[in-house]
Scaffold this motif. Structure first.
Motif, PDB file in Angstrom:
ATOM      1  N   UNK A 158      27.908  43.169  37.848  1.00 15.35           N
ATOM      2  CA  UNK A 158      28.397  42.892  36.493  1.00 15.35           C
ATOM      3  C   UNK A 158      29.180  44.085  35.955  1.00 15.35           C
ATOM      4  N   UNK A 159      28.683  45.294  36.177  1.00 15.19           N
ATOM      5  CA  UNK A 159      29.401  46.479  35.706  1.00 15.19           C
ATOM      6  C   UNK A 159      30.667  46.713  36.519  1.00 15.19           C
ATOM      7  N   UNK A 160      30.640  46.414  37.809  1.00 13.48           N
ATOM      8  CA  UNK A 160      31.834  46.567  38.639  1.00 13.48           C
ATOM      9  C   UNK A 160      32.939  45.608  38.213  1.00 13.48           C
ATOM     10  N   UNK A 161      32.579  44.413  37.738  1.00 19.08           N
ATOM     11  CA  UNK A 161      33.592  43.423  37.390  1.00 19.08           C
ATOM     12  C   UNK A 161      34.451  43.851  36.211  1.00 19.08           C
ATOM     13  N   UNK A 162      34.006  44.862  35.460  1.00 20.19           N
ATOM     14  CA  UNK A 162      34.833  45.390  34.376  1.00 20.19           C
ATOM     15  C   UNK A 162      36.116  46.007  34.930  1.00 20.19           C
ATOM     16  N   UNK A 163      36.024  46.645  36.112  1.00 18.62           N
ATOM     17  CA  UNK A 163      37.165  47.380  36.659  1.00 18.62           C
ATOM     18  C   UNK A 163      37.636  46.879  38.018  1.00 18.62           C
ATOM     19  N   UNK A 164      37.075  45.749  38.490  1.00 15.25           N
ATOM     20  CA  UNK A 164      37.336  45.336  39.860  1.00 15.25           C
ATOM     21  C   UNK A 164      38.751  44.820  40.078  1.00 15.25           C
ATOM     22  N   UNK A 165      39.487  44.507  39.016  1.00 12.60           N
ATOM     23  CA  UNK A 165      40.837  43.971  39.169  1.00 12.60           C
ATOM     24  C   UNK A 165      41.925  45.041  39.176  1.00 12.60           C
ATOM     25  N   UNK A 166      41.560  46.312  39.036  1.00  6.77           N
ATOM     26  CA  UNK A 166      42.570  47.358  38.893  1.00  6.77           C
ATOM     27  C   UNK A 166      43.590  47.337  40.023  1.00  6.77           C
ATOM     28  N   UNK A 167      43.151  47.173  41.260  1.00  5.49           N
ATOM     29  CA  UNK A 167      44.071  47.196  42.389  1.00  5.49           C
ATOM     30  C   UNK A 167      44.401  45.804  42.895  1.00  5.49           C
ATOM     31  N   UNK A 168      43.689  44.799  42.412  1.00  7.52           N
ATOM     32  CA  UNK A 168      43.959  43.435  42.869  1.00  7.52           C
ATOM     33  C   UNK A 168      45.077  42.772  42.074  1.00  7.52           C
ATOM     34  N   UNK A 169      45.370  43.289  40.890  1.00  8.75           N
ATOM     35  CA  UNK A 169      46.308  42.587  40.012  1.00  8.75           C
ATOM     36  C   UNK A 169      47.717  42.480  40.592  1.00  8.75           C
TER      37      UNK A 169
END
Length: 511
Positions: A33-44
């Protein structure tokens, strides 16, 4: 001298292997849950190439998760107290897993936004439920403090780990893999949760106040939205109005809780010794942690010129001492050091981290990383102790509401830190950029670097201006944390007073 058996209190039962195993199971969803806050940084970038979202849709893909999460924390915490925290946790895990699978294979921007919104709903059920379960499983104060120290470290470390994990996965797989990593942990929770986790809920919760649900969301969402936009867009009238509207609804929400017969957040929680200061100090702590990250991530990439993944990997280095900070703080308290002094020391350590950041120049990578590590150690020291104090003060039957209040305060604090410190840094940056510079250069460092080839020396001037802004914000942050240290020293209960009032705090009449 004889003791009246009716007045004695049996010592709390100590947790065994079953409870500590359950703690490990609970930490997996918390980490994700905490990782999902920043997990899109490189996927976007890959998402943009595949789904071709508009600029507005891309912003919603990023932000909808955090907005829904923040808006529903209080609702889900109160709901868990009523229907049972284990039940809500398992429902949330199923929703989080299904939404993760949907997001991984989304074939349109709208589908991905909807999946991220459901992820936010699931996250809002998981976060307060995990903390409430700790309150139920670890009734011994010493063991509970250790468990909450682990909780704080995992929560803080997950945010840092999310961006790195996304970079590694996107580099070797497709962008949907950043969501699929959620599935094994959620499946494990659904299998082991019913076997290891005890159920807990308020035996007499009263009627669920449906009106408080939209009121709480109307209070939280506009304020968080405005505060998140101000660092990048400035004090636009739209964002000021958004914050003002949110504060008005917050006043209505508080009035509803104070006067309702079955409030979502019982005002009696704030009568527990140390609970109200804990909420305020948690807000200030997250203000510092998130406010500093606004500068340090940009510093590594735009001032030092690192690539995104390289910067994220270096940013993991300050997270290494986080794992030891919470347990050490807990050991100090258990060995007799007053909790108020430990929290005060934590704020002083975090203030020292800001002081180091204020000394950074345009080529001070190790100084910046050291300052981040010092600040993180101080922050986790504070969070582990005030969370333990708040949850120890709150009665078991209101653990979900207490946890959600602390976490909502943390969301506010993080957004406020980025807005206030970001605005200070931006003001200094714009002051130091020459009037003759292009408009884009006067707005942000990124804008300056984008047009740097048009103006000789602009890149150097912009990097120096950004660093000056970071130094000014760090000074302001250090001053705030010194004030928080003083507040902790004078407002948190001392050991003698706390022990004397413990029975009042935990008894039903004190609720």
């Amino acid at each position: 001298m004889t003791t009246n058996p009716s007045t004695t209190t049996a010592p709390p039962a100590r947790a065994g292997r079953r409870e500590w195993t359950a703690l490990g199971v609970l930490m997996l969803p918390l980490l994700l849950v905490s990782m999902d806050v920043s997990v899109l940084y490189f996927a976007i970038p890959a998402i943009s190439a595949d789904l071709e979202p508009t600029g507005t849709q891309q912003l919603w893909i990023f932000d909808i998760y955090a907005f829904v999460l923040a808006g529903l924390l209080m609702t889900m915490g109160s709901l868990g107290d009523r229907i049972g925290h284990r039940r809500l946790l398992l429902i949330g895990a199923a929703a989080f897993g299904a939404a993760s699978l949907t997001a991984a294979y989304a074939n349109s921007a709208e589908m991905l936004i909807a999946a991220r919104a459901v992820l936010g709903i699931g996250g809002a059920t998981l976060m307060p439920s995990t903390m409430a379960m700790l309150r139920t499983m670890f009734t011994d104060p010493g063991q509970r403090a250790k468990a909450i120290g682990v909780w704080s470290g995992v929560m803080t470390g997950g945010i840092a780990l999310g961006s790195v994990m996304s970079g590694v996965l996107v580099e070797h797989f497709w962008w949907g893999s950043v969501f699929l990593i959620n599935l094994p942990a959620m499946a494990l929770l659904l299998i082991l949760g019913p076997l290891l986790l005890p159920e807990s809920k308020n035996p007499a919760p009263g009627r669920f106040d449906l009106l408080s649900v939209p009121l709480s969301m109307a209070a939280v969402l506009p304020v968080v939205y405005g505060l998140k936009e101000i660092p990048s867009e400035g004090w636009n009238v739209r964002y000021v109005v958004s914050i003002t509207v949110g504060l008005l609804f917050a006043a209505l929400f508080v009035h509803r809780q104070r006067t309702g017969t079955s409030p979502m957040i019982s005002p009696a929680l704030f009568r527990g010794r140390g609970f109200a200061p804990s909420v305020a100090l948690n807000l200030v702590c997250m203000f510092a942690v998130m406010g500093s990250s606004y500068f340090t991530t940009q510093y590594l990439q735009s001032v030092l010129g690192m690539g995104a993944l390289e910067a994220a990997l270096w940013a993991l280095l300050p997270s290494v001492p986080i794992g030891a900070a919470g347990p050490i703080a807990t050991q100090l308290v258990q060995k007799g050091v007053d909790r108020a002094y430990v929290v005060t020391a934590g704020f002083a350590i975090a203030a020292a981290g800001f002081a180091l950041l204020a000394l950074a120049g345009t080529d001070s990578m190790w100084l910046v990383l050291t300052s981040c590590a010092v600040l993180a150690v101080g922050g986790v020291t504070v969070m582990s102790q005030i969370m333990d104090l708040a949850m120890g003060t709150a009665p078991v039957e209101r653990a979900g509401a207490a946890s959600s209040l602390m976490e909502t305060g943390g969301e506010f604090g993080g957004a406020l830190g980025m807005a206030v410190l970001g605005s200070i840094g931006t003001a200094i940056y714009r002051h130091d950029i020459p009037d003759s510079a292009p408009d884009a250069a006067r707005e942000t460092l990124g804008g300056a670097l984008a047009v740097a080839d048009q103006v000789p020396g602009l890149a150097t001037v912009a990097r120096e201006a950004f660093t000056s802004g970071m130094q000014g914000a760090a000074i302001a942050g250090a001053a705030l944390l010194v004030g928080a240290a003083v507040l902790a020293a004078v407002s948190l209960p001392r050991r003698a007073r706390q022990n004397a009032g413990q029975a009042d705090q935990l008894s039903p009449s004190g609720v």
